[in-house]
Design an enzyme around this catalytic site. Structure first.
Site, PDB file in Angstrom:
ATOM      1  N   ALA A   9      47.725  30.287  38.952  1.00 37.87           N
ATOM      2  CA  ALA A   9      46.967  30.257  40.323  1.00 37.87           C
ATOM      3  C   ALA A   9      47.647  30.472  41.960  1.00 37.87           C
ATOM      4  O   ALA A   9      48.186  29.979  42.651  1.00 37.87           O
ATOM      5  CB  ALA A   9      46.147  29.265  40.626  1.00 37.87           C
ATOM      6  N   GLY A  10      48.775  31.771  41.285  1.00 39.08           N
ATOM      7  CA  GLY A  10      49.750  32.306  42.613  1.00 39.08           C
ATOM      8  C   GLY A  10      48.881  33.178  42.578  1.00 39.08           C
ATOM      9  O   GLY A  10      48.297  33.640  42.964  1.00 39.08           O
ATOM     10  N   GLY A  12      48.217  36.282  42.336  1.00 35.44           N
ATOM     11  CA  GLY A  12      47.913  37.421  40.973  1.00 35.44           C
ATOM     12  C   GLY A  12      46.228  36.700  40.642  1.00 35.44           C
ATOM     13  O   GLY A  12      45.434  36.932  41.469  1.00 35.44           O
ATOM     14  N   SER A  34      45.246  26.307  36.759  1.00 38.56           N
ATOM     15  CA  SER A  34      45.904  26.823  37.837  1.00 38.56           C
ATOM     16  C   SER A  34      47.123  24.713  37.383  1.00 38.56           C
ATOM     17  O   SER A  34      46.955  23.567  37.295  1.00 38.56           O
ATOM     18  CB  SER A  34      45.794  26.022  38.722  1.00 38.56           C
ATOM     19  OG  SER A  34      47.273  25.686  40.256  1.00 38.56           O
ATOM     20  N   ALA A  78      47.995  25.434  31.617  1.00 35.94           N
ATOM     21  CA  ALA A  78      47.746  25.328  30.303  1.00 35.94           C
ATOM     22  C   ALA A  78      49.025  25.029  30.222  1.00 35.94           C
ATOM     23  O   ALA A  78      50.152  25.425  29.882  1.00 35.94           O
ATOM     24  CB  ALA A  78      47.422  27.508  30.137  1.00 35.94           C
ATOM     25  N   CYS A 159      64.467  39.937  40.309  1.00 34.46           N
ATOM     26  CA  CYS A 159      63.927  39.903  41.913  1.00 34.46           C
ATOM     27  C   CYS A 159      64.985  40.242  43.026  1.00 34.46           C
ATOM     28  O   CYS A 159      66.103  38.903  42.522  1.00 34.46           O
ATOM     29  CB  CYS A 159      62.936  38.447  42.042  1.00 34.46           C
ATOM     30  SG  CYS A 159      62.206  38.310  43.758  1.00 34.46           S
ATOM     31  N   CYS A 353      56.615  46.686  50.979  1.00 32.00           N
ATOM     32  CA  CYS A 353      56.758  45.559  51.311  1.00 32.00           C
ATOM     33  C   CYS A 353      57.694  45.506  52.582  1.00 32.00           C
ATOM     34  O   CYS A 353      58.533  46.369  53.053  1.00 32.00           O
ATOM     35  CB  CYS A 353      58.092  45.305  49.902  1.00 32.00           C
ATOM     36  SG  CYS A 353      57.783  45.265  48.202  1.00 32.00           S
ATOM     37  N   LYS A 388      55.448  40.295  59.721  1.00 32.78           N
ATOM     38  CA  LYS A 388      55.878  39.371  58.460  1.00 32.78           C
ATOM     39  C   LYS A 388      54.918  38.653  58.472  1.00 32.78           C
ATOM     40  O   LYS A 388      54.404  37.439  58.010  1.00 32.78           O
ATOM     41  CB  LYS A 388      57.326  39.525  57.784  1.00 32.78           C
ATOM     42  CG  LYS A 388      57.455  38.470  56.851  1.00 32.78           C
ATOM     43  CD  LYS A 388      57.811  39.016  55.133  1.00 32.78           C
ATOM     44  CE  LYS A 388      58.301  38.521  54.141  1.00 32.78           C
ATOM     45  NZ  LYS A 388      59.160  38.469  53.427  1.00 32.78           N
TER      46      LYS A 388
END
Length: 426
Positions: A9-10, A12, A34, A78, A159, A353, A388
């Site tokens: 549940a981020g 995406g 989640s 999960a 990242c 971005c 932003k």
């Protein structure tokens, strides 16, 4: 009736829940799994780490929103995905049978792969809001007795933008506190050059970021492989283009934030046919797993090969808009399958971005994110910081309302020529 389960549940996962619910038939069941009941806006974590944001300002409580949208929700998390049984085993001992599964778990943070790395050892992290809060506390302690700072991303990281952001934000905050003159700063990265970003650069990100770091008196080491980290020093090996050790640096620090490498989460890692050796979900052009065609992958959990060979392993980031394009393609394809049609939609993987530097920033558009590109643009200025801030408010607002995309957002993207889905022949 079909059951569509979404694990994670981020960014995406939440957007997928909204969009799949809209594509599903009235009788279909959409279930969001989640680990916890709260969504956190990860791009704001660098601000949390210097007290520019409080945790509750970037949170969305999910149960009430999902109930309002007619989406079932569980915070059990999960434990293991069992593709052969079409079943997700949950941490509370129960299981959920599914007809279609969307894996949007995000990554497992591989701090254990380097001695001394991570918030449980000697470096800070901004990957999770819990880490960012801890980093903020450590920063306050640091400011009482300043010294050297190291910021960056270790070998295998995928990242890089947040590392650049945090280095610049720290610089901005230290200047505001009149402490910058007491703090030597070094940026340590696995990238072959500053501004590579795991994408072989976007526009002139190399020139922009090098110039920014020179202006802010931040030194850097590229092609860096972190060997070990102790309480007050980091051993960094700088490699040549051929991969040989060019120099070994013993860098003292009193505060360090290093982004780790990612890997697949325990619920899916090692599932043959579903994931690669690193635990990332294998998908085709429709976001669909080739071995288990009723499973889709979106977001950071998706396996993407590097853009090219580098002396130190450098992963490919999965940026926000890129993930949104995966979500829309997945939702449309599941909608088609529910109606007996083949999946046809393909995500563009375009990237838009905004990298905030505290008082200004860098923006870039890459269409698609992986080169070669049709659009390859970057720019910088004070407007990026303001943009932003406004995007944070807008995005959290639409999530709290249960929206994936507003009319005005869709219109703006159309005007700018930025699409989520590829044009395909029907």
């Amino acid at each position: 009736m079909a059951t569509i389960a979404i694990v994670g549940a981020g960014l995406g996962g939440v957007l997928a829940a909204y969009e799949i619910k809209a594509e599903a038939r009235a009788s279909d069941r959409v279930v969001l799994i989640s680990k916890g009941d709260t969504y956190h806006f990860v791009p704001s974590n660098p601000w949390v780490a210097v007290h520019w944001r409080k945790r509750d300002a970037i949170e969305v409580k999910l149960p009430s929103v999902m109930k309002r949208k007619g989406i079932e929700f569980t915070a059990a998390g999960a434990k293991r995905v069992h593709p052969g049984d079409n079943r997700v085993e949950l941490n509370d001992g129960t299981s959920l049978a599914y007809d279609y599964l969307v894996i949007a778990t995000g990554p497992d943070l591989a701090f254990d792969e380097i001695e001394g790395l991570g918030p449980e050892r000697f470096t800070q992290s901004i990957c999770h809001v819990d880490h960012a809060e801890r980093a903020a506390t450590a920063f306050d302690v640091f400011c009482e007795a300043p010294g050297p700072i190291i910021v960056g991303a270790v070998q295998g990281a995928s990242c890089y933008g947040p590392a650049y952001e945090f280095a610049m934000i720290l610089d901005t905050e230290l200047r505001r506190r009149k402490l910058r003159d007491q703090v030597p700063m070094t940026f340590v990265t696995a990238e072959p050059y500053v501004g590579h970003l795991g994408l072989d650069g976007v526009g002139d990100t190399k020139g922009l970021l090098e110039s920014e770091m020179r202006e802010r008196h931040i030194k850097w080491i590229t092609n860096a492989r972190v060997a070990t980290i102790a309480a007050d020093k980091m051993i960094v090996e700088e490699l040549t283009e051929e991969g040989a050790v060019k120099a070994t640096h013993e860098l003292p620090f009193k505060y360090a934030m290093m982004l780790p490498a990612f890997r697949g989460v325990p619920a899916i890692i090692g599932v043959e046919g579903l994931v690669n050796p690193r635990g990332f979900v294998l998908v085709d052009k429709h976001q669909r797993n080739p071995t288990f065609p009723n499973i889709f992958g979106i977001g950071v959990t998706v396996a993407i090969p590097p853009t090219g060979k580098t002396p130190v392993p450098v992963g490919v980031p999965k940026t926000g808009f890129m993930i949104e394009s995966m979500v829309t393609a997945t939702a449309r394809n599941i909608g088609a399958l529910l109606r007996g049609k083949p999946p046809e939609e393909q995500a563009t993987w375009n990237a838009v971005c905004l990298a905030d530097f505290g008082d200004e920033g860098v923006a870039f558009i890459a269409q698609p994110q992986i080169p070669p590109r049709n659009v390859n643009w970057s720019a910088h200025g004070k407007w990026v910081h303001l943009a932003k801030e406004q995007f944070e408010k807008y995005f959290l607002g639409k999530l709290r309302r249960g929206q994936s995309e507003t009319f005005y957002e869709a219109l703006a993207l159309k005007v700018l020529g930025i699409a989520k889905l590829k044009e395909t022949k029907r």
